[in-house]
Design a protein around this motif. Structure first.
Motif, short mmCIF file in Angstrom:
data_model
loop_
_atom_site.label_atom_id
_atom_site.label_comp_id
_atom_site.label_asym_id
_atom_site.label_seq_id
_atom_site.Cartn_x
_atom_site.Cartn_y
_atom_site.Cartn_z
N SER A 100 61.45 67.73 59.52
CA SER A 100 62.89 67.95 59.35
C SER A 100 63.11 69.39 58.90
O SER A 100 62.20 70.02 58.35
CB SER A 100 63.47 66.98 58.32
OG SER A 100 63.04 67.31 57.01
N LYS B 291 62.00 72.82 69.47
CA LYS B 291 62.31 71.58 68.76
C LYS B 291 61.04 70.95 68.21
O LYS B 291 59.98 71.02 68.82
CB LYS B 291 62.99 70.57 69.70
CG LYS B 291 64.40 70.95 70.15
CD LYS B 291 65.42 70.79 69.04
CE LYS B 291 66.81 71.08 69.55
NZ LYS B 291 67.83 70.92 68.51
N THR C 204 68.88 66.20 73.97
CA THR C 204 68.63 67.26 72.99
C THR C 204 69.47 68.49 73.27
O THR C 204 69.69 69.32 72.40
CB THR C 204 67.14 67.65 72.98
OG1 THR C 204 66.79 68.19 74.25
CG2 THR C 204 66.27 66.45 72.67
N GLU D 173 74.40 66.25 69.28
CA GLU D 173 73.66 65.00 69.36
C GLU D 173 72.19 65.25 69.08
O GLU D 173 71.55 66.09 69.70
CB GLU D 173 73.81 64.38 70.75
CG GLU D 173 73.12 63.03 70.88
CD GLU D 173 73.37 62.39 72.23
OE1 GLU D 173 72.70 61.40 72.56
OE2 GLU D 173 74.26 62.89 72.96
N GLU D 174 71.64 64.51 68.11
CA GLU D 174 70.23 64.64 67.75
C GLU D 174 69.41 63.55 68.41
O GLU D 174 69.69 62.37 68.28
CB GLU D 174 70.07 64.54 66.22
CG GLU D 174 70.47 65.80 65.47
CD GLU D 174 69.53 66.96 65.74
OE1 GLU D 174 68.34 66.70 66.00
OE2 GLU D 174 69.98 68.12 65.72
N ARG E 204 65.88 61.41 68.97
CA ARG E 204 64.76 60.96 68.18
C ARG E 204 64.00 59.92 68.98
O ARG E 204 64.52 59.29 69.89
CB ARG E 204 65.23 60.36 66.85
CG ARG E 204 66.21 59.22 67.00
CD ARG E 204 66.76 58.77 65.65
NE ARG E 204 65.69 58.30 64.80
CZ ARG E 204 65.89 57.90 63.55
NH1 ARG E 204 67.10 57.93 63.02
NH2 ARG E 204 64.88 57.46 62.83
#
Length: 523
Positions: free
Chosen positions: A223, A296, A336, A341-342, A344
């Motif tokens: 993070s 990323k 991405t 918007e994230e 995962r």
């Protein structure tokens, strides 16, 4: 395993008693086309394989003690050339104890020369490699140059070698004079460069002639608020915008190609944490063309495992990875790039056991299966919907499990006690304990009014409703391993390690009416 670039064929490596073999299977007809068996060498396994881009050739890398690379024209089952790839013991790069357990596992998958390559290994293969590694270094991955079927790349512990097929022979070229590392994986970029990942968190970029151009110090942060730390790189995958690398700590990192030029110093690719990062630099001097910068950072699963496999959809919208603990995760790469918007990683289907399954039972009235494993979890599955309904982790390993016909209760055997538990919507809660230590087998009756539990050589029958011990079945001279109730619950059949199968008649359990009616003993 290796899949051809046109998705027509799959190569499956099999360990043999004397010789390994590679079966080529047609994925359209699901028939075995050819079987490749090397005639020379003492190895009993192939550790990695790869198809050429046109799917006409395949290379197989045998394991210890030979470490021989074979170049096949598989349709003729002919070895065109072969060469030993491993270094001698003195040339091998020492693997640190901290990272020794992170050798690439079975099925480390990457996009190499347009083919999907699964690096064999895992527990059986890597154990065999480490067992005999005194005879040479460990080879981790082999591949074809996507644009030249005559050029091959081999990486391993202290091994980075390029070979060219010429005049019926495999000839090494571009010998490296740099410090040897434990090269764990590699891939070919779209601009025909070789990108190599190492155990000590380095990303090395070579020209196809073997010249080292760029070294990136790789680090990963789960993070933006956590400082980035170095991570070993175990699998790499090239795509149109750059490449993706996965490794220890469940780390997955995207690197994008940068068109900016850089100086002659080696770039320090660290501390970016969740994105950004500095761009790569030139090691040997000269102008930079297409170096890479980190874009990323992601985490697949938890940080206690490593990423072993990666696959990208043809449209490059979806990324699927598998981890060392047998879990599969997926993520939409396209999202991405959507502002705000994230993305995962999410479980691809449902979470799986990541250790041997020690017990299983099926519910009679509901489409449920319950399993327990040495990973200390108990899981309830819906076999009609192919989903995981419930997962519960315990402080200790569960030895056995049984589910009530109603699907509302389960029995779980632990080292200290047998526990009867309620199945709730989102939890499993014990409500009764029985002093049966190390219960390796338990079973509810078909009506659900009784259950049988094994205590060493004795089978104990209990009432499900008042928990009273209704009787003990004694007669086995070894531990009881299996129980089966008859349809009307009037009989129970047991099998033990003493080679005996006994048929017990349960006439009136409340009055202690238990009689052994039949037996079959094999010694």
């Amino acid at each position: 395993m290796a899949v051809s670039a046109n998705k027509r064929y799959v190569a499956i490596a099999e360990r043999g008693v004397e010789k390994p073999q590679c079966a080529i299977v047609d994925l359209h007809s699901l028939r075995r086309r050819k079987v490749l068996v090397p005639q020379e060498g003492d190895s009993r396994e192939f550790v990695c394989m790869a198809f050429s881009t046109d799917s006409k050739y395949i290379i197989t890398q045998s394991g210890a003690p030979d470490w021989t690379l074979q170049y096949w024209t598989w349709e003729k089952t002919k070895v065109m050339a072969q060469i030993r790839t491993a270094n001698t013991t003195t040339e091998r790069y020492p693997t640190s104890n901290a990272n020794a357990s992170h050798a690439p596992g079975m099925g480390a998958m990457g996009s190499v020369a347009g083919s999907t390559v699964f690096m064999a290994g895992g527990v059986p293969a890597s154990a065999g490699m480490m067992r005999d590694s005194s005879s040479g270094s460990v080879v981790h991955q082999v591949s074809f140059n996507p644009t030249d079927n005559t050029q091959l790349c081999v990486v391993g512990n202290g091994i980075f070698k390029l070979f060219r097929y010429q005049e019926g022979m495999l000839k090494a070229f571009a010998f490296q004079k740099t410090e040897q590392k434990n090269y764990l994986c590699h891939c070919w970029s779209l601009d025909d460069r070789i990108i190599v990942g190492t155990e000590d968190s380095r990303i090395l970029i070579f020209e196809n002639n073997g010249e080292l151009r760029t070294e990136i110090h790789h680090s990963h942060s789960p993070s933006p608020t956590i400082p980035a730390t170095p991570r070993a790189i175990h699998v790499m995958l090239a795509f149109s915008k750059g490449f993706i690398c996965g490794g220890t700590g469940g780390s997955v990192t995207l690197y994008d190609r940068s068109d900016e030029n850089s100086g002659s110093a080696v770039a320090q690719q660290g501390g970016g944490g969740g994105g950004g990062g500095q761009q790569g630099g030139v090691v040997a001097g000269g102008a930079s063309k297409d170096w890479y910068k980190k874009s990323k950072d992601f985490v697949a699963g938890d940080e206690g495992t490593k990423v072993c496999n990666m696959a990208l959809s043809p449209s490059e919208d979806n990324l699927v990875v598998s981890t060392e603990n047998s879990q599969v995760y997926a993520m939409m790469l396209a999202s991405t790039e959507v502002k705000g918007e994230e993305s995962r990683f999410e479980p691809f289907a449902q979470p799986f056991h990541h250790a041997p399954i020690t017990g299983m039972d099926t519910c009679i009235r509901k489409p449920l299966i319950v399993t327990c494993s040495s990973d200390r979890s108990v899981r309830v599955w819906n076999y009609l919907e192919s989903t995981s309904e419930l997962v519960k982790y315990f402080p200790e390993e569960a030895f056995s499990v049984a589910i009530h016909p109603s699907g509302l209760y389960i029995l779980v055997g632990f080292s200290d006690k047998l526990r009867l538990m309620n199945l709730l919507i989102d939890d499993v809660r014990p409500f009764r304990e029985f002093t049966i230590r190390g219960c390796r087998e338990c079973r509810f009756s078909n009506g659900g009014q009784y259950f049988a539990a094994v205590h060493g050589n004795t089978i104990q029958i209990y009432s499900t409703w008042n928990f009273e011990n209704l009787g003990n079945l004694k007669g086995h001279n070894g531990k009881v391993r299996s129980l089966f109730w008859s349809n009307d619950d009037s009989k129970i059949v047991s099998a033990g390690m003493d080679g005996a199968i006994y048929d017990w008649a349960l006439k009136d359990l409340s009055a202690g009416g238990v009689k052994r009616e039949g037996e079959s003993i094999l010694k």
